[in-house]
Design a protein around this motif. Sequence first.
Motif, PDB file in Angstrom:
ATOM      1  N   ASP A   1      -5.336 -14.867  -0.411  1.00 50.96           N
ATOM      2  CA  ASP A   1      -4.612 -15.356  -1.581  1.00 50.96           C
ATOM      3  C   ASP A   1      -4.829 -14.454  -2.786  1.00 50.96           C
ATOM      4  OD1 ASP A   1      -3.293 -17.600  -0.549  1.00 50.96           O
ATOM      5  OD2 ASP A   1      -5.057 -18.881  -0.804  1.00 50.96           O
ATOM      6  N   GLU A   2      -6.027 -13.939  -2.920  1.00 52.66           N
ATOM      7  CA  GLU A   2      -6.368 -13.151  -4.103  1.00 52.66           C
ATOM      8  C   GLU A   2      -5.909 -11.706  -4.008  1.00 52.66           C
ATOM      9  OE1 GLU A   2     -10.311 -12.045  -6.842  1.00 52.66           O
ATOM     10  OE2 GLU A   2     -10.496 -13.344  -5.063  1.00 52.66           O
ATOM     11  N   HIS A   3      -5.882 -11.148  -2.789  1.00 55.58           N
ATOM     12  CA  HIS A   3      -5.694  -9.695  -2.689  1.00 55.58           C
ATOM     13  C   HIS A   3      -4.498  -9.236  -1.845  1.00 55.58           C
ATOM     14  CE1 HIS A   3      -9.469  -8.931  -4.736  1.00 55.58           C
ATOM     15  NE2 HIS A   3     -10.080  -9.805  -3.916  1.00 55.58           N
ATOM     16  N   TYR A   4      -3.937 -10.094  -0.995  1.00 60.24           N
ATOM     17  CA  TYR A   4      -2.858  -9.611  -0.126  1.00 60.24           C
ATOM     18  C   TYR A   4      -1.615  -9.292  -0.967  1.00 60.24           C
ATOM     19  CZ  TYR A   4      -0.015  -8.975   4.047  1.00 60.24           C
ATOM     20  OH  TYR A   4       0.772  -8.432   5.025  1.00 60.24           O
ATOM     21  N   GLY A   5      -1.124  -8.069  -0.811  1.00 61.78           N
ATOM     22  CA  GLY A   5       0.029  -7.613  -1.578  1.00 61.78           C
ATOM     23  C   GLY A   5      -0.313  -7.170  -2.982  1.00 61.78           C
ATOM     24  N   LYS A   6      -1.618  -7.145  -3.306  1.00 60.72           N
ATOM     25  CA  LYS A   6      -2.037  -6.772  -4.667  1.00 60.72           C
ATOM     26  C   LYS A   6      -3.008  -5.602  -4.674  1.00 60.72           C
ATOM     27  CE  LYS A   6      -1.685 -11.681  -5.831  1.00 60.72           C
ATOM     28  NZ  LYS A   6      -2.443 -12.906  -6.179  1.00 60.72           N
ATOM     29  N   CYS A   7      -3.411  -5.146  -3.504  1.00 59.37           N
ATOM     30  CA  CYS A   7      -4.364  -4.038  -3.426  1.00 59.37           C
ATOM     31  C   CYS A   7      -3.659  -2.755  -2.976  1.00 59.37           C
ATOM     32  CB  CYS A   7      -5.516  -4.377  -2.488  1.00 59.37           C
ATOM     33  SG  CYS A   7      -4.986  -4.827  -0.814  1.00 59.37           S
ATOM     34  N   LYS A   8      -4.274  -1.635  -3.253  1.00 52.65           N
ATOM     35  CA  LYS A   8      -3.690  -0.344  -2.944  1.00 52.65           C
ATOM     36  C   LYS A   8      -4.123   0.152  -1.565  1.00 52.65           C
ATOM     37  CE  LYS A   8      -1.595   0.151  -6.887  1.00 52.65           C
ATOM     38  NZ  LYS A   8      -0.128   0.122  -6.965  1.00 52.65           N
ATOM     39  N   VAL A   9      -3.327   1.059  -1.013  1.00 54.34           N
ATOM     40  CA  VAL A   9      -3.684   1.700   0.249  1.00 54.34           C
ATOM     41  C   VAL A   9      -4.998   2.452   0.070  1.00 54.34           C
ATOM     42  CG1 VAL A   9      -3.034   3.522   1.872  1.00 54.34           C
ATOM     43  CG2 VAL A   9      -1.305   1.911   1.049  1.00 54.34           C
ATOM     44  N   GLY A  10      -5.939   2.243   1.002  1.00 54.13           N
ATOM     45  CA  GLY A  10      -7.222   2.937   0.953  1.00 54.13           C
ATOM     46  C   GLY A  10      -8.275   2.255   0.103  1.00 54.13           C
ATOM     47  N   SER A  11      -7.933   1.126  -0.519  1.00 52.69           N
ATOM     48  CA  SER A  11      -8.892   0.437  -1.376  1.00 52.69           C
ATOM     49  C   SER A  11      -9.869  -0.387  -0.545  1.00 52.69           C
ATOM     50  CB  SER A  11      -8.160  -0.482  -2.354  1.00 52.69           C
ATOM     51  OG  SER A  11      -7.500  -1.522  -1.652  1.00 52.69           O
ATOM     52  N   GLU A  12     -10.974  -0.820  -1.185  1.00 49.62           N
ATOM     53  CA  GLU A  12     -11.957  -1.656  -0.507  1.00 49.62           C
ATOM     54  C   GLU A  12     -11.347  -3.004  -0.108  1.00 49.62           C
ATOM     55  OE1 GLU A  12     -15.443  -2.110  -2.857  1.00 49.62           O
ATOM     56  OE2 GLU A  12     -15.936   0.032  -2.871  1.00 49.62           O
TER      57      GLU A  12
ATOM     58  N   ALA B   1      -3.172 -14.552  10.806  1.00 49.10           N
ATOM     59  CA  ALA B   1      -4.436 -14.678  10.081  1.00 49.10           C
ATOM     60  C   ALA B   1      -4.376 -15.772   9.025  1.00 49.10           C
ATOM     61  CB  ALA B   1      -4.796 -13.346   9.425  1.00 49.10           C
ATOM     62  N   TYR B   2      -3.254 -15.906   8.366  1.00 52.43           N
ATOM     63  CA  TYR B   2      -3.154 -16.845   7.249  1.00 52.43           C
ATOM     64  C   TYR B   2      -2.863 -18.272   7.707  1.00 52.43           C
ATOM     65  CZ  TYR B   2      -2.100 -18.368   2.477  1.00 52.43           C
ATOM     66  OH  TYR B   2      -2.116 -19.003   1.253  1.00 52.43           O
ATOM     67  N   HIS B   3      -2.144 -18.414   8.809  1.00 50.88           N
ATOM     68  CA  HIS B   3      -1.694 -19.746   9.205  1.00 50.88           C
ATOM     69  C   HIS B   3      -2.448 -20.310  10.416  1.00 50.88           C
ATOM     70  CE1 HIS B   3       1.629 -19.959   6.340  1.00 50.88           C
ATOM     71  NE2 HIS B   3       1.842 -18.681   6.601  1.00 50.88           N
TER      72      HIS B   3
ATOM     73  N   LYS C   1      -8.801 -17.217   3.917  1.00 53.85           N
ATOM     74  CA  LYS C   1      -7.555 -17.570   3.236  1.00 53.85           C
ATOM     75  C   LYS C   1      -7.675 -17.344   1.734  1.00 53.85           C
ATOM     76  CE  LYS C   1      -3.916 -21.016   3.574  1.00 53.85           C
ATOM     77  NZ  LYS C   1      -3.495 -22.292   4.212  1.00 53.85           N
ATOM     78  N   ALA C   2      -8.824 -17.657   1.169  1.00 56.50           N
ATOM     79  CA  ALA C   2      -9.027 -17.456  -0.265  1.00 56.50           C
ATOM     80  C   ALA C   2      -8.953 -15.966  -0.619  1.00 56.50           C
ATOM     81  CB  ALA C   2     -10.376 -18.041  -0.683  1.00 56.50           C
ATOM     82  N   PHE C   3      -9.534 -15.124   0.229  1.00 57.01           N
ATOM     83  CA  PHE C   3      -9.501 -13.678  -0.039  1.00 57.01           C
ATOM     84  C   PHE C   3      -8.071 -13.147   0.082  1.00 57.01           C
ATOM     85  CE2 PHE C   3     -10.057  -9.155   0.603  1.00 57.01           C
ATOM     86  CZ  PHE C   3     -11.097  -8.853  -0.259  1.00 57.01           C
TER      87      PHE C   3
END
Length: 494
Positions: free
Chosen positions: A425-436, A411-413, A421-423
């Motif tokens: 960059d902002e959220h991958y590895g920073k959001c919780k399980v079950g979050s929007e 997906a990223y490459h 890609k912008a989304f």
Amino acid sequence: PHPPPGRTARGAAWAAGPGQAASNSSAVGTRSSPQSTEWRLPSACAFKMRLRTKSRHLSARSSPASSAKAFTRAAAGLALATGRRRASGSSRGQRVQARHSVAVAERQGVDTAPAAPAALAPGVNPATCWPAGKPRFTVDYPDEYDLKDPKGSFARVGKRIIQEMVDELPDLYEVPGKEVDWVARSLEYNALGGKMNRGLIVVETGVRMMESQGLKPSNKDLNRFAVLGWAVELLQACMLMADDMMDGSLTRRGSPCWYRLPHVGMLNTNDFLMVEMFVYKVLKRHFGQEEYFVWLLDLFLETTFQTECGQLLDSICANCELEELTTDRWTLIVKYKTAFYSFYLPVALAMLVTGVRDPRSFNTAREVLMTMGVYFQAQDDFLDAFACPEELGKVGTDIQDKKCSWLFAHAYHQYSTPEAKAFLDEHYGKCKVGSEEEQRIKDIYTELGLKDLYAKYEDDVQASLQDYRKQVEAAGLPWSIFERFFELIYKRRK
């Protein structure tokens, strides 16, 4: 031909004979060492053959007078060399007497040499034969292994092995009752209850290998294949116990991860190390008197290290930039973290104990099984995002944990858009399980066509495996082994 497992086994009974070494049922035809590719004759015969060979070399280049003396010295040297190799249980006094006898023989021109002491079994280490009763060996298997009920039979062997390991703790390791109960619960919770595919493949591979050699597996053979299968399952259990704690996973096989139980926590660290050590306890107890015992140890040690290298590649992704999480990195991670221990190890074990010794056969098997193992991990990554947790048996955490997954790398490459890609960059590895945010990343995977790409990848892997068939059969291996393994994982949903 090579002896199948159990046909030349030596040792005590399933019920636990302490450290007794029964004689080998075969008069000749045991492997001299993992480094040797020749059959070892009985020691006296082998000694004479080497002595005659040495004598011919000496007489060809020496005068008659010097040959006699050189012959005597050669006999002495061969005897001492043999004695050093086999005298792990000898006393210093015996070695001094051996040297004295050789000196007398040389002065008198006698062509005899002191007999070498009998070799200890590979699993009998004089440095660890304490307290009395160690080591214990198991070679008799009275319980019937029913191939018509493969999972039931395999599960029964697993329970018996766990009982064996637990029973050794009080008298051989002075472990109190409370701790013995803890170990038993840890083993039962973490080693039992899985799909058991890795272990079952050892049995199936062993059976098909023997049948291809024109042999019918005995009940003992089947039980010993299952024991090796459980060694793989124990290795799998310790890897998952460690991985769950490092990844902060919540569930495993539909239950809370062991480390998350209120009374466990950080005790899990010692627990998974103990489970790993039981791998080698099982190997020693059931195969410690086999000539190929050291090969089994080496295969497990090498595979474990390969897996730990893969775990390092995976874990350090937390310190990587998203640009570094490429498909090449993903392939390297899954090859080492998953494919070696989940696919190559079970088949290689069965090949070793059924007498396969040609490196080309192992190389061919490895190449095919690596392809399967990489595909298996791609499945895992896909299911982590899209499978129902109740069906999968665990809650997917790859997005939260910033994993270099098959889905993210593509997906990223390869398939990204600027907005996607912008989304990421902002959220991958920073959001919780079950979050929007997590759900939006899964939607991005779908919008980029990764579900269709994955379906095509599955079909391509199936087609590519057929290209290996001639290569596998040319290596003397039954294609049905690999065909059956692929059937177990193709288009799986959990």
